[in-house]
Scaffold this active site. Sequence first.
Site, PDB file in Angstrom:
ATOM      1  N   GLY A   1       0.305 -10.523  14.307  1.00  0.00           N
ATOM      2  CA  GLY A   1       0.900 -11.495  13.271  1.00  0.00           C
ATOM      3  C   GLY A   1      -0.249 -12.498  13.202  1.00  0.00           C
TER       4      GLY A   1
ATOM      5  N   ILE B   1       4.944  -8.127  15.604  1.00  0.00           N
ATOM      6  CA  ILE B   1       5.917  -7.531  14.419  1.00  0.00           C
ATOM      7  C   ILE B   1       5.083  -7.182  13.508  1.00  0.00           C
ATOM      8  CG2 ILE B   1       7.571  -9.326  14.824  1.00  0.00           C
ATOM      9  CD1 ILE B   1       6.238 -11.034  12.544  1.00  0.00           C
TER      10      ILE B   1
ATOM     11  N   CYS C   1       7.945  -0.336   8.159  1.00  0.00           N
ATOM     12  CA  CYS C   1       7.449  -0.638   7.191  1.00  0.00           C
ATOM     13  C   CYS C   1       8.353  -1.004   6.010  1.00  0.00           C
ATOM     14  CB  CYS C   1       6.345   0.400   6.867  1.00  0.00           C
ATOM     15  SG  CYS C   1       5.227  -0.108   5.506  1.00  0.00           S
TER      16      CYS C   1
ATOM     17  N   ILE D   1       1.006  -0.996   0.054  1.00  0.00           N
ATOM     18  CA  ILE D   1      -0.021  -0.016   0.080  1.00  0.00           C
ATOM     19  C   ILE D   1       1.130   1.098  -0.082  1.00  0.00           C
ATOM     20  CG2 ILE D   1      -1.865   1.466   1.382  1.00  0.00           C
ATOM     21  CD1 ILE D   1      -2.784  -1.552   0.295  1.00  0.00           C
TER      22      ILE D   1
HETATM   23  C1  LIG Z   1      -2.953  -4.044   4.152  1.00  0.00           C
HETATM   24  C2  LIG Z   1      -2.283  -3.550   5.217  1.00  0.00           C
HETATM   25  C3  LIG Z   1      -1.648  -2.480   5.634  1.00  0.00           C
HETATM   26  C4  LIG Z   1      -0.799  -2.297   6.638  1.00  0.00           C
HETATM   27  N1  LIG Z   1      -0.430  -0.832   6.787  1.00  0.00           N
HETATM   28  C5  LIG Z   1       0.368  -0.532   8.031  1.00  0.00           C
HETATM   29  C6  LIG Z   1       0.957   0.468   8.536  1.00  0.00           C
HETATM   30  O1  LIG Z   1       0.198   1.625   7.951  1.00  0.00           O
HETATM   31  N2  LIG Z   1       1.625   0.757   9.633  1.00  0.00           N
HETATM   32  C7  LIG Z   1       2.010  -0.227  10.255  1.00  0.00           C
HETATM   33  O2  LIG Z   1       2.564  -0.113  11.288  1.00  0.00           O
HETATM   34  N3  LIG Z   1       1.641  -1.565   9.965  1.00  0.00           N
HETATM   35  C8  LIG Z   1       0.699  -1.779   8.889  1.00  0.00           C
HETATM   36  N4  LIG Z   1       0.632  -2.906   8.343  1.00  0.00           N
HETATM   37  C9  LIG Z   1       0.954  -4.144   9.274  1.00  0.00           C
HETATM   38  C10 LIG Z   1      -0.052  -4.742  10.443  1.00  0.00           C
HETATM   39  O3  LIG Z   1      -0.394  -3.623  11.209  1.00  0.00           O
HETATM   40  C11 LIG Z   1       0.401  -5.747  11.317  1.00  0.00           C
HETATM   41  O4  LIG Z   1       1.596  -5.385  11.772  1.00  0.00           O
HETATM   42  C12 LIG Z   1       0.608  -6.940  10.512  1.00  0.00           C
HETATM   43  O5  LIG Z   1      -0.305  -7.024   9.044  1.00  0.00           O
HETATM   44  C13 LIG Z   1       0.582  -8.357  10.980  1.00  0.00           C
HETATM   45  O6  LIG Z   1      -0.632  -8.472  11.463  1.00  0.00           O
HETATM   46  P1  LIG Z   1      -1.611  -9.549  10.843  1.00  0.00           P
HETATM   47  O7  LIG Z   1      -0.972 -10.661  10.296  1.00  0.00           O
HETATM   48  O8  LIG Z   1      -2.702  -9.722  11.902  1.00  0.00           O
HETATM   49  O9  LIG Z   1      -2.098  -8.752   9.381  1.00  0.00           O
HETATM   50  C14 LIG Z   1      -0.226  -3.131   7.400  1.00  0.00           C
HETATM   51  C15 LIG Z   1      -0.757  -4.613   7.181  1.00  0.00           C
HETATM   52  C16 LIG Z   1      -1.534  -4.728   5.982  1.00  0.00           C
HETATM   53  C17 LIG Z   1      -2.209  -6.295   5.835  1.00  0.00           C
END
Ligand SMILES: Cc1cc2nc3c(=O)[nH]c(=O)nc-3n(C[C@H](O)[C@H](O)[C@H](O)COP(=O)(O)O)c2cc1C
Length: 307
Positions: free
Chosen positions: A245, A192, A131, A72
Amino acid sequence: MTPSLEVELCGVRLPTPVLAASGCFGFGREMASFLDLAQIGAVVTKSVSLEPRRGRPTPRMAETPSGMLNAIGLQNPGVEAFCREDLPVLGDAGARVVASVVGRSVEEFAQVAGRLARERAVHLIEVNLSCPNVDSRGEVFAADPGMAAMVVRTVKDVARQPLLAKLTADVTDLVAVARAVVDAGADGLTLINTLLGMAVDVRRLRPKLAAVTGGLSGPAIRPIAVRCVWQVARAMPEVPIVGAGGVVTGEDAAELLLAGAVAVQVGTANFITPRATAEVAEGLRAYLESQRLTSVTELPALLKADP
Ligand SMILES: Cc1cc2nc3c(=O)[nH]c(=O)nc-3n(C[C@H](O)[C@H](O)[C@H](O)COP(=O)(O)O)c2cc1C
Protein backbone atom coordinates in the site's frame (compact mmCIF):
# COMPACT_ATOMS: atom_id res chain seq x y z
CA MET A 1 29.56 -3.25 5.83
CA THR A 2 26.69 -3.20 3.34
CA PRO A 3 23.43 -4.07 5.15
CA SER A 4 21.82 -7.37 4.16
CA LEU A 5 18.38 -7.28 2.56
CA GLU A 6 17.90 -11.06 2.56
CA VAL A 7 14.75 -12.35 4.27
CA GLU A 8 12.89 -15.63 4.62
CA LEU A 9 9.18 -15.61 3.82
CA CYS A 10 7.26 -18.76 4.81
CA GLY A 11 10.38 -20.86 4.29
CA VAL A 12 11.36 -19.24 0.96
CA ARG A 13 14.59 -17.23 0.88
CA LEU A 14 14.32 -13.90 -0.94
CA PRO A 15 17.28 -11.67 -1.91
CA THR A 16 15.33 -8.58 -0.87
CA PRO A 17 12.07 -8.03 1.01
CA VAL A 18 10.69 -5.90 -1.85
CA LEU A 19 8.23 -7.77 -4.09
CA ALA A 20 6.33 -6.57 -7.16
CA ALA A 21 2.60 -6.47 -6.28
CA SER A 22 -0.08 -8.38 -8.13
CA GLY A 23 -1.63 -6.64 -11.13
CA CYS A 24 1.07 -3.98 -11.33
CA PHE A 25 3.86 -6.01 -12.95
CA GLY A 26 1.93 -8.17 -15.42
CA PHE A 27 3.62 -11.57 -15.61
CA GLY A 28 7.05 -9.93 -15.61
CA ARG A 29 7.72 -10.27 -19.33
CA GLU A 30 7.46 -6.55 -20.19
CA MET A 31 9.45 -5.59 -17.08
CA ALA A 32 12.46 -7.80 -17.84
CA SER A 33 14.01 -5.18 -20.12
CA PHE A 34 14.01 -2.65 -17.26
CA LEU A 35 15.30 -4.75 -14.36
CA ASP A 36 16.77 -8.16 -13.54
CA LEU A 37 13.85 -10.33 -12.38
CA ALA A 38 16.28 -12.60 -10.48
CA GLN A 39 17.42 -9.70 -8.32
CA ILE A 40 14.08 -8.44 -7.02
CA GLY A 41 12.50 -10.07 -3.98
CA ALA A 42 9.79 -11.86 -5.94
CA VAL A 43 7.18 -11.28 -8.60
CA VAL A 44 3.57 -11.59 -7.49
CA THR A 45 1.75 -12.33 -10.73
CA LYS A 46 -1.56 -10.84 -11.86
CA SER A 47 -4.33 -12.90 -10.24
CA VAL A 48 -5.22 -15.93 -12.36
CA SER A 49 -8.61 -17.63 -12.52
CA LEU A 50 -9.62 -21.00 -13.97
CA GLU A 51 -10.88 -19.60 -17.29
CA PRO A 52 -9.62 -16.49 -19.12
CA ARG A 53 -11.30 -13.21 -18.11
CA ARG A 54 -11.61 -10.10 -20.25
CA GLY A 55 -11.88 -7.59 -17.42
CA ARG A 56 -14.11 -4.53 -17.11
CA PRO A 57 -15.07 -1.93 -19.74
CA THR A 58 -12.99 1.25 -20.20
CA PRO A 59 -12.18 3.76 -18.76
CA ARG A 60 -10.64 1.50 -16.12
CA MET A 61 -8.18 3.86 -14.45
CA ALA A 62 -8.46 7.35 -12.97
CA GLU A 63 -5.90 9.50 -11.18
CA THR A 64 -6.83 10.68 -7.68
CA PRO A 65 -4.97 12.79 -5.08
CA SER A 66 -1.80 10.83 -4.16
CA GLY A 67 -3.14 7.69 -5.77
CA MET A 68 -5.26 6.09 -8.46
CA LEU A 69 -8.50 4.21 -8.90
CA ASN A 70 -8.64 1.08 -11.04
CA ALA A 71 -11.38 -1.22 -12.18
CA ILE A 72 -9.40 -3.63 -14.35
CA GLY A 73 -11.59 -6.48 -13.17
CA LEU A 74 -9.14 -9.39 -12.93
CA GLN A 75 -8.34 -9.59 -16.64
CA ASN A 76 -6.11 -12.67 -17.11
CA PRO A 77 -5.47 -15.50 -19.57
CA GLY A 78 -6.62 -18.33 -17.26
CA VAL A 79 -4.45 -20.75 -15.34
CA GLU A 80 -3.62 -23.11 -18.24
CA ALA A 81 -2.26 -20.33 -20.47
CA PHE A 82 -0.47 -18.86 -17.46
CA CYS A 83 1.33 -22.16 -16.82
CA ARG A 84 2.10 -22.70 -20.49
CA GLU A 85 3.18 -19.23 -21.59
CA ASP A 86 3.94 -16.93 -18.65
CA LEU A 87 5.39 -19.08 -15.92
CA PRO A 88 8.29 -20.46 -18.02
CA VAL A 89 9.44 -16.89 -18.78
CA LEU A 90 9.60 -16.09 -15.06
CA GLY A 91 11.27 -19.43 -14.27
CA ASP A 92 13.92 -18.97 -17.00
CA ALA A 93 14.65 -15.46 -15.71
CA GLY A 94 15.39 -16.89 -12.26
CA ALA A 95 12.55 -15.01 -10.55
CA ARG A 96 10.91 -16.17 -7.36
CA VAL A 97 7.25 -16.43 -8.24
CA VAL A 98 4.27 -15.81 -6.01
CA ALA A 99 1.27 -16.92 -8.06
CA SER A 100 -1.86 -14.96 -7.20
CA VAL A 101 -5.02 -17.06 -7.33
CA VAL A 102 -8.60 -15.87 -7.64
CA GLY A 103 -11.96 -17.58 -8.09
CA ARG A 104 -15.69 -16.94 -8.32
CA SER A 105 -16.36 -19.83 -5.96
CA VAL A 106 -14.50 -21.79 -3.30
CA GLU A 107 -14.26 -24.65 -5.80
CA GLU A 108 -12.65 -22.44 -8.48
CA PHE A 109 -9.96 -21.25 -6.04
CA ALA A 110 -9.16 -24.91 -5.31
CA GLN A 111 -9.05 -25.86 -9.00
CA VAL A 112 -6.60 -23.06 -9.81
CA ALA A 113 -4.37 -23.84 -6.81
CA GLY A 114 -4.57 -27.57 -7.65
CA ARG A 115 -3.28 -26.87 -11.17
CA LEU A 116 -0.43 -24.72 -9.78
CA ALA A 117 0.61 -27.46 -7.34
CA ARG A 118 2.37 -29.24 -10.25
CA GLU A 119 4.47 -26.17 -11.13
CA ARG A 120 7.93 -26.10 -9.57
CA ALA A 121 8.46 -22.50 -10.77
CA VAL A 122 5.78 -21.33 -8.30
CA HIS A 123 7.38 -20.73 -4.88
CA LEU A 124 4.36 -19.34 -3.00
CA ILE A 125 0.67 -18.90 -3.60
CA GLU A 126 -1.16 -15.67 -2.76
CA VAL A 127 -4.88 -16.20 -2.34
CA ASN A 128 -6.57 -13.00 -3.52
CA LEU A 129 -9.56 -12.88 -1.20
CA SER A 130 -10.06 -9.18 -1.53
CA CYS A 131 -10.44 -7.72 -4.99
CA PRO A 132 -13.42 -5.33 -4.98
CA ASN A 133 -13.57 -4.95 -8.76
CA VAL A 134 -15.36 -8.07 -9.83
CA ASP A 135 -18.95 -8.02 -11.05
CA SER A 136 -20.62 -8.73 -7.75
CA ARG A 137 -19.90 -7.49 -4.23
CA GLY A 138 -20.69 -11.05 -3.20
CA GLU A 139 -17.26 -12.12 -4.45
CA VAL A 140 -15.33 -10.23 -1.81
CA PHE A 141 -14.53 -13.30 0.28
CA ALA A 142 -12.27 -11.34 2.64
CA ALA A 143 -15.22 -9.35 4.01
CA ASP A 144 -16.49 -12.47 5.80
CA PRO A 145 -14.19 -14.44 8.16
CA GLY A 146 -16.11 -17.69 7.57
CA MET A 147 -16.02 -17.47 3.76
CA ALA A 148 -12.38 -16.37 3.73
CA ALA A 149 -11.46 -19.30 5.99
CA MET A 150 -13.37 -21.74 3.79
CA VAL A 151 -11.41 -20.65 0.71
CA VAL A 152 -8.07 -20.93 2.52
CA ARG A 153 -8.89 -24.36 3.98
CA THR A 154 -9.91 -25.70 0.58
CA VAL A 155 -6.85 -24.25 -1.17
CA LYS A 156 -4.55 -25.54 1.60
CA ASP A 157 -5.81 -29.09 0.97
CA VAL A 158 -4.60 -29.05 -2.64
CA ALA A 159 -1.67 -26.62 -2.65
CA ARG A 160 1.96 -27.77 -2.51
CA GLN A 161 3.36 -24.27 -1.93
CA PRO A 162 3.05 -22.10 1.22
CA LEU A 163 -0.02 -19.82 1.21
CA LEU A 164 -0.29 -16.09 1.70
CA ALA A 165 -3.86 -14.88 2.23
CA LYS A 166 -4.34 -11.37 0.81
CA LEU A 167 -6.90 -9.36 2.76
CA THR A 168 -8.74 -6.08 2.35
CA ALA A 169 -8.87 -3.22 4.84
CA ASP A 170 -12.52 -2.64 3.82
CA VAL A 171 -13.75 -4.47 6.96
CA THR A 172 -14.59 -3.45 10.51
CA ASP A 173 -12.49 -6.09 12.26
CA LEU A 174 -9.44 -7.02 10.21
CA VAL A 175 -7.87 -9.01 13.04
CA ALA A 176 -10.91 -11.34 13.11
CA VAL A 177 -10.52 -12.09 9.38
CA ALA A 178 -6.75 -12.52 9.78
CA ARG A 179 -7.24 -14.98 12.66
CA ALA A 180 -9.81 -16.97 10.70
CA VAL A 181 -7.55 -17.45 7.65
CA VAL A 182 -4.50 -18.30 9.75
CA ASP A 183 -6.53 -20.87 11.70
CA ALA A 184 -7.64 -22.27 8.33
CA GLY A 185 -4.04 -22.82 7.23
CA ALA A 186 -2.64 -19.60 5.77
CA ASP A 187 1.14 -19.51 6.32
CA GLY A 188 1.28 -15.72 6.03
CA LEU A 189 -0.80 -12.64 5.20
CA THR A 190 -0.60 -9.91 2.58
CA LEU A 191 -2.02 -6.61 3.83
CA ILE A 192 -3.61 -4.76 2.01
CA ASN A 193 -5.42 -4.84 -1.30
CA THR A 194 -6.94 -1.70 -2.82
CA LEU A 195 -9.78 0.11 -1.00
CA LEU A 196 -13.12 0.59 -2.69
CA GLY A 197 -13.46 4.17 -3.97
CA MET A 198 -15.23 6.34 -6.53
CA ALA A 199 -14.45 9.54 -8.44
CA VAL A 200 -16.81 11.82 -10.36
CA ASP A 201 -16.00 13.97 -13.41
CA VAL A 202 -17.88 17.12 -12.40
CA ARG A 203 -17.76 18.66 -15.92
CA ARG A 204 -19.11 15.60 -17.72
CA LEU A 205 -21.39 14.78 -14.76
CA ARG A 206 -20.34 11.13 -14.90
CA PRO A 207 -18.34 8.68 -12.80
CA LYS A 208 -14.70 8.61 -13.99
CA LEU A 209 -14.69 4.79 -14.22
CA ALA A 210 -17.01 2.79 -16.46
CA ALA A 211 -17.51 0.38 -13.56
CA VAL A 212 -18.40 3.43 -11.38
CA THR A 213 -16.41 2.19 -8.35
CA GLY A 214 -12.84 0.92 -8.29
CA GLY A 215 -9.87 0.09 -6.10
CA LEU A 216 -7.90 2.96 -4.59
CA SER A 217 -4.11 2.47 -4.42
CA GLY A 218 -0.90 4.48 -4.10
CA PRO A 219 0.51 6.75 -1.36
CA ALA A 220 -3.02 7.85 -0.38
CA ILE A 221 -3.60 4.43 1.23
CA ARG A 222 -0.19 3.97 2.89
CA PRO A 223 -1.26 5.10 6.41
CA ILE A 224 -4.10 2.56 6.24
CA ALA A 225 -1.70 -0.20 5.19
CA VAL A 226 0.70 0.72 8.01
CA ARG A 227 -2.16 0.67 10.53
CA CYS A 228 -3.37 -2.74 9.26
CA VAL A 229 0.09 -4.31 9.41
CA TRP A 230 0.66 -2.93 12.90
CA GLN A 231 -2.75 -4.09 14.23
CA VAL A 232 -2.41 -7.62 12.89
CA ALA A 233 1.29 -7.95 13.83
CA ARG A 234 0.48 -6.98 17.42
CA ALA A 235 -2.39 -9.48 17.59
CA MET A 236 -0.47 -12.32 15.89
CA PRO A 237 3.28 -11.66 16.19
CA GLU A 238 4.18 -15.16 14.96
CA VAL A 239 2.49 -14.76 11.55
CA PRO A 240 4.62 -13.41 8.67
CA ILE A 241 3.04 -10.32 7.08
CA VAL A 242 3.75 -8.85 3.65
CA GLY A 243 2.82 -5.16 3.68
CA ALA A 244 1.39 -3.46 0.59
CA GLY A 245 0.00 0.00 0.00
CA GLY A 246 1.64 3.16 -1.28
CA VAL A 247 5.28 2.10 -1.20
CA VAL A 248 7.24 4.41 -3.51
CA THR A 249 10.58 4.87 -1.67
CA GLY A 250 12.88 2.84 0.56
CA GLU A 251 11.66 4.77 3.60
CA ASP A 252 8.04 3.93 2.73
CA ALA A 253 9.07 0.24 2.77
CA ALA A 254 10.84 0.79 6.12
CA GLU A 255 7.60 2.20 7.55
CA LEU A 256 5.71 -1.05 6.83
CA LEU A 257 8.63 -3.18 8.08
CA LEU A 258 8.84 -1.19 11.33
CA ALA A 259 5.09 -1.70 11.76
CA GLY A 260 5.73 -5.45 11.74
CA ALA A 261 5.94 -6.71 8.13
CA VAL A 262 8.72 -9.08 7.02
CA ALA A 263 8.44 -8.01 3.38
CA VAL A 264 6.62 -5.40 1.29
CA GLN A 265 5.06 -5.17 -2.16
CA VAL A 266 5.31 -2.32 -4.63
CA GLY A 267 2.23 -1.81 -6.81
CA THR A 268 1.18 1.58 -8.19
CA ALA A 269 4.78 2.90 -8.17
CA ASN A 270 5.51 0.53 -11.11
CA PHE A 271 3.30 2.79 -13.26
CA ILE A 272 5.59 5.74 -12.43
CA THR A 273 8.76 3.77 -13.17
CA PRO A 274 9.07 0.08 -14.09
CA ARG A 275 12.28 0.00 -12.01
CA ALA A 276 10.35 0.87 -8.83
CA THR A 277 10.82 -2.53 -7.14
CA ALA A 278 14.61 -2.36 -7.57
CA GLU A 279 14.77 1.31 -6.60
CA VAL A 280 12.76 0.77 -3.40
CA ALA A 281 15.21 -2.02 -2.43
CA GLU A 282 18.19 0.28 -3.10
CA GLY A 283 16.52 3.03 -1.04
CA LEU A 284 15.84 0.57 1.78
CA ARG A 285 19.51 -0.43 1.85
CA ALA A 286 20.53 3.25 2.05
CA TYR A 287 18.04 3.76 4.90
CA LEU A 288 19.49 0.78 6.83
CA GLU A 289 23.00 2.18 6.33
CA SER A 290 21.88 5.59 7.66
CA GLN A 291 20.42 3.84 10.73
CA ARG A 292 23.64 1.79 11.15
CA LEU A 293 21.72 -1.49 10.87
CA THR A 294 23.32 -4.62 9.43
CA SER A 295 20.17 -6.51 8.37
CA VAL A 296 16.64 -5.62 7.32
CA THR A 297 15.39 -8.37 9.62
CA GLU A 298 16.17 -6.10 12.58
CA LEU A 299 13.46 -3.59 11.63
CA PRO A 300 10.21 -5.24 12.86
CA ALA A 301 11.48 -5.23 16.48
CA LEU A 302 12.62 -1.60 16.50
CA LEU A 303 9.37 0.38 16.61
CA LYS A 304 9.07 2.31 19.88
CA ALA A 305 5.69 2.67 21.55
CA ASP A 306 5.67 6.45 22.09
CA PRO A 307 5.91 9.10 19.31
C1 LIG B 1 -3.97 -1.65 -11.80
C2 LIG B 1 -3.98 -2.54 -10.59
C3 LIG B 1 -4.31 -3.89 -10.74
C4 LIG B 1 -4.33 -4.74 -9.60
N1 LIG B 1 -4.63 -6.05 -9.77
C5 LIG B 1 -4.59 -6.89 -8.70
C6 LIG B 1 -4.82 -8.29 -8.84
O1 LIG B 1 -5.04 -8.81 -9.94
N2 LIG B 1 -4.79 -9.05 -7.71
C7 LIG B 1 -4.51 -8.54 -6.47
O2 LIG B 1 -4.47 -9.29 -5.48
N3 LIG B 1 -4.25 -7.22 -6.31
C8 LIG B 1 -4.28 -6.39 -7.38
N4 LIG B 1 -4.01 -5.05 -7.22
C9 LIG B 1 -3.70 -4.53 -5.85
C10 LIG B 1 -2.18 -4.41 -5.62
O3 LIG B 1 -1.54 -5.66 -5.72
C11 LIG B 1 -1.89 -3.78 -4.23
O4 LIG B 1 -2.37 -4.64 -3.22
C12 LIG B 1 -2.52 -2.42 -4.04
O5 LIG B 1 -2.51 -1.68 -5.25
C13 LIG B 1 -1.84 -1.59 -2.95
O6 LIG B 1 -0.47 -1.36 -3.27
P1 LIG B 1 0.05 -0.01 -4.02
O7 LIG B 1 -0.52 1.15 -3.27
O8 LIG B 1 1.56 -0.10 -3.93
O9 LIG B 1 -0.43 -0.07 -5.41
C14 LIG B 1 -4.01 -4.20 -8.33
C15 LIG B 1 -3.67 -2.84 -8.19
C16 LIG B 1 -3.64 -2.01 -9.30
C17 LIG B 1 -3.26 -0.56 -9.11
